[in-house]
Design a protein around this motif. Structure first.
Motif, PDB file in Angstrom:
ATOM      1  N   ALA A  30      -6.062 -16.430  -5.132  1.00 16.54           N
ATOM      2  CA  ALA A  30      -6.159 -15.033  -4.675  1.00 16.54           C
ATOM      3  C   ALA A  30      -7.016 -14.956  -3.409  1.00 16.54           C
ATOM      4  O   ALA A  30      -6.645 -14.275  -2.444  1.00 16.54           O
ATOM      5  CB  ALA A  30      -6.753 -14.163  -5.785  1.00 16.54           C
ATOM      6  N   HIS A  32      -7.493 -17.311  -1.316  1.00 21.17           N
ATOM      7  CA  HIS A  32      -6.738 -17.942  -0.227  1.00 21.17           C
ATOM      8  C   HIS A  32      -5.802 -16.921   0.423  1.00 21.17           C
ATOM      9  O   HIS A  32      -5.713 -16.853   1.649  1.00 21.17           O
ATOM     10  CB  HIS A  32      -5.947 -19.127  -0.771  1.00 21.17           C
ATOM     11  CG  HIS A  32      -5.119 -19.809   0.269  1.00 21.17           C
ATOM     12  ND1 HIS A  32      -5.636 -20.706   1.163  1.00 21.17           N
ATOM     13  CD2 HIS A  32      -3.797 -19.709   0.579  1.00 21.17           C
ATOM     14  CE1 HIS A  32      -4.686 -21.127   1.969  1.00 21.17           C
ATOM     15  NE2 HIS A  32      -3.554 -20.539   1.632  1.00 21.17           N
ATOM     16  N   LEU A  33      -5.133 -16.118  -0.406  1.00 29.14           N
ATOM     17  CA  LEU A  33      -4.238 -15.080   0.134  1.00 29.14           C
ATOM     18  C   LEU A  33      -5.008 -14.134   1.048  1.00 29.14           C
ATOM     19  O   LEU A  33      -4.507 -13.721   2.102  1.00 29.14           O
ATOM     20  CB  LEU A  33      -3.599 -14.276  -0.997  1.00 29.14           C
ATOM     21  CG  LEU A  33      -2.594 -15.005  -1.891  1.00 29.14           C
ATOM     22  CD1 LEU A  33      -2.023 -14.047  -2.916  1.00 29.14           C
ATOM     23  CD2 LEU A  33      -1.474 -15.621  -1.068  1.00 29.14           C
ATOM     24  N   LEU A  34      -6.230 -13.803   0.651  1.00 29.79           N
ATOM     25  CA  LEU A  34      -7.033 -12.867   1.451  1.00 29.79           C
ATOM     26  C   LEU A  34      -7.380 -13.445   2.812  1.00 29.79           C
ATOM     27  O   LEU A  34      -7.598 -12.707   3.759  1.00 29.79           O
ATOM     28  CB  LEU A  34      -8.325 -12.527   0.708  1.00 29.79           C
ATOM     29  CG  LEU A  34      -8.141 -11.619  -0.497  1.00 29.79           C
ATOM     30  CD1 LEU A  34      -9.467 -11.372  -1.172  1.00 29.79           C
ATOM     31  CD2 LEU A  34      -7.511 -10.300  -0.077  1.00 29.79           C
ATOM     32  N   GLN A  36      -5.408 -15.410   4.536  1.00 31.21           N
ATOM     33  CA  GLN A  36      -4.202 -15.561   5.346  1.00 31.21           C
ATOM     34  C   GLN A  36      -3.762 -14.206   5.878  1.00 31.21           C
ATOM     35  O   GLN A  36      -4.234 -13.170   5.431  1.00 31.21           O
ATOM     36  CB  GLN A  36      -3.062 -16.163   4.506  1.00 31.21           C
ATOM     37  CG  GLN A  36      -3.427 -17.425   3.763  1.00 31.21           C
ATOM     38  CD  GLN A  36      -3.887 -18.520   4.683  1.00 31.21           C
ATOM     39  OE1 GLN A  36      -3.256 -18.804   5.679  1.00 31.21           O
ATOM     40  NE2 GLN A  36      -5.027 -19.123   4.360  1.00 31.21           N
ATOM     41  N   LYS A  37      -2.819 -14.260   6.801  1.00 33.44           N
ATOM     42  CA  LYS A  37      -2.238 -13.014   7.314  1.00 33.44           C
ATOM     43  C   LYS A  37      -1.511 -12.281   6.198  1.00 33.44           C
ATOM     44  O   LYS A  37      -1.059 -12.885   5.235  1.00 33.44           O
ATOM     45  CB  LYS A  37      -1.230 -13.344   8.419  1.00 33.44           C
ATOM     46  CG  LYS A  37      -1.881 -13.694   9.727  1.00 33.44           C
ATOM     47  CD  LYS A  37      -0.804 -13.870  10.798  1.00 33.44           C
ATOM     48  CE  LYS A  37      -1.389 -14.426  12.069  1.00 33.44           C
ATOM     49  NZ  LYS A  37      -0.468 -15.290  12.779  1.00 33.44           N
ATOM     50  N   GLU A  38      -1.370 -10.969   6.396  1.00 33.05           N
ATOM     51  CA  GLU A  38      -0.702 -10.160   5.381  1.00 33.05           C
ATOM     52  C   GLU A  38       0.734 -10.636   5.163  1.00 33.05           C
ATOM     53  O   GLU A  38       1.258 -10.585   4.049  1.00 33.05           O
ATOM     54  CB  GLU A  38      -0.718  -8.697   5.824  1.00 33.05           C
ATOM     55  CG  GLU A  38      -0.805  -7.721   4.681  1.00 33.05           C
ATOM     56  CD  GLU A  38      -1.086  -6.304   5.167  1.00 33.05           C
ATOM     57  OE1 GLU A  38      -2.206  -6.058   5.644  1.00 33.05           O
ATOM     58  OE2 GLU A  38      -0.179  -5.458   5.082  1.00 33.05           O
ATOM     59  N   PHE A  40       1.882 -13.537   5.035  1.00 34.46           N
ATOM     60  CA  PHE A  40       1.928 -14.673   4.111  1.00 34.46           C
ATOM     61  C   PHE A  40       2.180 -14.179   2.683  1.00 34.46           C
ATOM     62  O   PHE A  40       3.088 -14.655   1.993  1.00 34.46           O
ATOM     63  CB  PHE A  40       0.586 -15.424   4.195  1.00 34.46           C
ATOM     64  CG  PHE A  40       0.506 -16.659   3.352  1.00 34.46           C
ATOM     65  CD1 PHE A  40       0.816 -17.898   3.878  1.00 34.46           C
ATOM     66  CD2 PHE A  40       0.087 -16.596   2.032  1.00 34.46           C
ATOM     67  CE1 PHE A  40       0.732 -19.046   3.115  1.00 34.46           C
ATOM     68  CE2 PHE A  40       0.003 -17.740   1.255  1.00 34.46           C
ATOM     69  CZ  PHE A  40       0.322 -18.970   1.797  1.00 34.46           C
ATOM     70  N   THR A  41       1.397 -13.199   2.259  1.00 36.73           N
ATOM     71  CA  THR A  41       1.559 -12.647   0.908  1.00 36.73           C
ATOM     72  C   THR A  41       2.893 -11.928   0.778  1.00 36.73           C
ATOM     73  O   THR A  41       3.554 -12.013  -0.262  1.00 36.73           O
ATOM     74  CB  THR A  41       0.402 -11.684   0.595  1.00 36.73           C
ATOM     75  OG1 THR A  41      -0.823 -12.340   0.884  1.00 36.73           O
ATOM     76  CG2 THR A  41       0.413 -11.277  -0.866  1.00 36.73           C
ATOM     77  N   GLU A  42       3.295 -11.229   1.851  1.00 32.57           N
ATOM     78  CA  GLU A  42       4.576 -10.506   1.798  1.00 32.57           C
ATOM     79  C   GLU A  42       5.732 -11.479   1.617  1.00 32.57           C
ATOM     80  O   GLU A  42       6.641 -11.239   0.814  1.00 32.57           O
ATOM     81  CB  GLU A  42       4.768  -9.697   3.081  1.00 32.57           C
ATOM     82  CG  GLU A  42       3.952  -8.410   3.095  1.00 32.57           C
ATOM     83  CD  GLU A  42       3.876  -7.785   4.479  1.00 32.57           C
ATOM     84  OE1 GLU A  42       3.297  -6.705   4.593  1.00 32.57           O
ATOM     85  OE2 GLU A  42       4.392  -8.401   5.442  1.00 32.57           O
ATOM     86  N   GLU A  43       5.700 -12.583   2.367  1.00 27.44           N
ATOM     87  CA  GLU A  43       6.795 -13.551   2.257  1.00 27.44           C
ATOM     88  C   GLU A  43       6.816 -14.220   0.893  1.00 27.44           C
ATOM     89  O   GLU A  43       7.872 -14.429   0.303  1.00 27.44           O
ATOM     90  CB  GLU A  43       6.674 -14.612   3.364  1.00 27.44           C
ATOM     91  CG  GLU A  43       7.176 -14.100   4.696  1.00 27.44           C
ATOM     92  CD  GLU A  43       6.622 -14.887   5.873  1.00 27.44           C
ATOM     93  OE1 GLU A  43       6.216 -16.055   5.686  1.00 27.44           O
ATOM     94  OE2 GLU A  43       6.605 -14.326   6.989  1.00 27.44           O
ATOM     95  N   LEU A  44       5.613 -14.527   0.385  1.00 28.53           N
ATOM     96  CA  LEU A  44       5.530 -15.135  -0.941  1.00 28.53           C
ATOM     97  C   LEU A  44       6.123 -14.202  -1.988  1.00 28.53           C
ATOM     98  O   LEU A  44       7.011 -14.591  -2.751  1.00 28.53           O
ATOM     99  CB  LEU A  44       4.064 -15.447  -1.274  1.00 28.53           C
ATOM    100  CG  LEU A  44       3.777 -15.918  -2.699  1.00 28.53           C
ATOM    101  CD1 LEU A  44       4.449 -17.259  -2.973  1.00 28.53           C
ATOM    102  CD2 LEU A  44       2.283 -16.035  -2.957  1.00 28.53           C
ATOM    103  N   SER A  45       5.676 -12.943  -2.000  1.00 30.86           N
ATOM    104  CA  SER A  45       6.143 -12.083  -3.084  1.00 30.86           C
ATOM    105  C   SER A  45       7.599 -11.707  -2.915  1.00 30.86           C
ATOM    106  O   SER A  45       8.311 -11.565  -3.917  1.00 30.86           O
ATOM    107  CB  SER A  45       5.251 -10.862  -3.266  1.00 30.86           C
ATOM    108  OG  SER A  45       5.003 -10.260  -2.052  1.00 30.86           O
ATOM    109  N   ALA A  47       9.901 -13.668  -1.703  1.00 32.12           N
ATOM    110  CA  ALA A  47      10.668 -14.838  -2.131  1.00 32.12           C
ATOM    111  C   ALA A  47      10.743 -14.906  -3.656  1.00 32.12           C
ATOM    112  O   ALA A  47      11.798 -15.210  -4.231  1.00 32.12           O
ATOM    113  CB  ALA A  47      10.046 -16.113  -1.580  1.00 32.12           C
TER     114      ALA A  47
END
Lengths: 206, 206
Positions: A30, A32-34, A36-38, A40-45, A47
């Protein structure tokens, strides 16, 4: 663990529901997500959501697929007379990565396990029988390779399928068990070593 | 690795960007999602998105917070004369979980590391100085505890902050290094053991 924020608490709780991920790892992910750029989390979720919502399974072999029929089943270059029976999808990937197999697959979706309440009817065994008994296929199945785990449940499932296939008079084989390539004799467990002696391969016959 | 579906390939690629997660673990996690209800994936991804998009940091101590000022900084029960300086957010959680500390925190967001290009200006060191030199606070800071990692970078950062704080004439301490509780002498590395002898605690003076 007390969290300074509801948001991070929720995220950690959700991440730690995944297998093999505890609270500490979840917190590390969690945070790590913070960092990274926003995006990153958008692409992960997106996918993950796309995978879960749009996933299809091949209606012949039950492997994951983007189409109704997967790329293996629909390929004209694959040998349609051999079916390799596996427990689950990662097994297909593992065998494909060897580049040693050119036949089709059949994903059972598990193995027979009375303790976990998994019976033959919970698996795609009848669908396998249907594929083999189908009259209208040009490519008659000639061999079924059982590539199931070398556990009690895997052996039970292999035995069950072998018996069910008896009436069709086709060849049923199982992948070889033995010492892995590069493995040391002295560190191999006695059951594997014992079996590898009993099922030794005749060099002179080759 | 060749994937039978673009969807699973995307998901595996995105998951394996997380630290400590390789392609095989990512595949296992992706397949786990497929075996759960759709709501499982929805809750996971919305928790991650909410965390990333709505997260706030306390504008005093830079810990994660749901408010502009975190629950520690705004609590009337905390001792505002002590500030514990830590590298990052998990350290705050770790210290909070001990229930042994009742002061405030200051999250630097890293440690000085010339190799990784992190200098003092990349950290919240000036903000710490501002907190200490603030004239208008009723609760004057009397002690700064440096709880930074026992590495070269951590020690460098501790040294830098200690020197910057000299002019304020406040107490600067660091957390004790030594043998962990329950640790065996014979398995402790020689640097820790050597330091723990040099910095021994006088029983008779207590």
């Amino acid at each position: 663990m007390n969290f300074p924020s509801k948001l991070i608490e929720n995220a950690v709780n959700e991440i730690s529901k995944l297998p093999g991920i505890g609270k500490k790892t979840a917190l590390r992910l969690a945070l790590h997500l913070l960092k990274q750029k926003e995006s990153f989390t958008e692409e992960l979720s997106s996918a993950l959501l796309a995978l879960r919502k749009e996933v299809k399974y091949c209606n012949t072999c039950f492997n994951i697929s983007d189409q109704e029929v997967c790329s293996v089943c629909s390929s004209p270059r694959r040998d349609k007379t051999i079916i390799c029976v596996v427990e689950d999808i990662p097994d297909v990937l593992a065998i494909e990565n060897t580049s040693q197999y050119n036949g089709l697959y059949h994903v059972l979706g598990g193995v027979i396990s009375p303790i976990q309440g998994v019976g033959p009817d919970d698996l795609k065994i009848e669908a396998l029988i249907d594929r083999i008994s189908a009259k209208n296929t040009q490519d008659k199945v000639e061999e079924v390779i059982l590539a199931l785990p070398a556990t009690m449940e895997g052996d039970t499932t292999s035995f069950f399928i072998t018996r069910r296939l008896k009436e069709f008079g086709i060849k049923v084989s199982t992948i070889a068990r033995g010492i892995p390539i590069g493995g040391e004799l002295e560190f191999t467990d006695e059951i594997t070593l014992g079996r590898s002696i009993l099922t030794r391969v005749n060099y002179s016959a080759d």
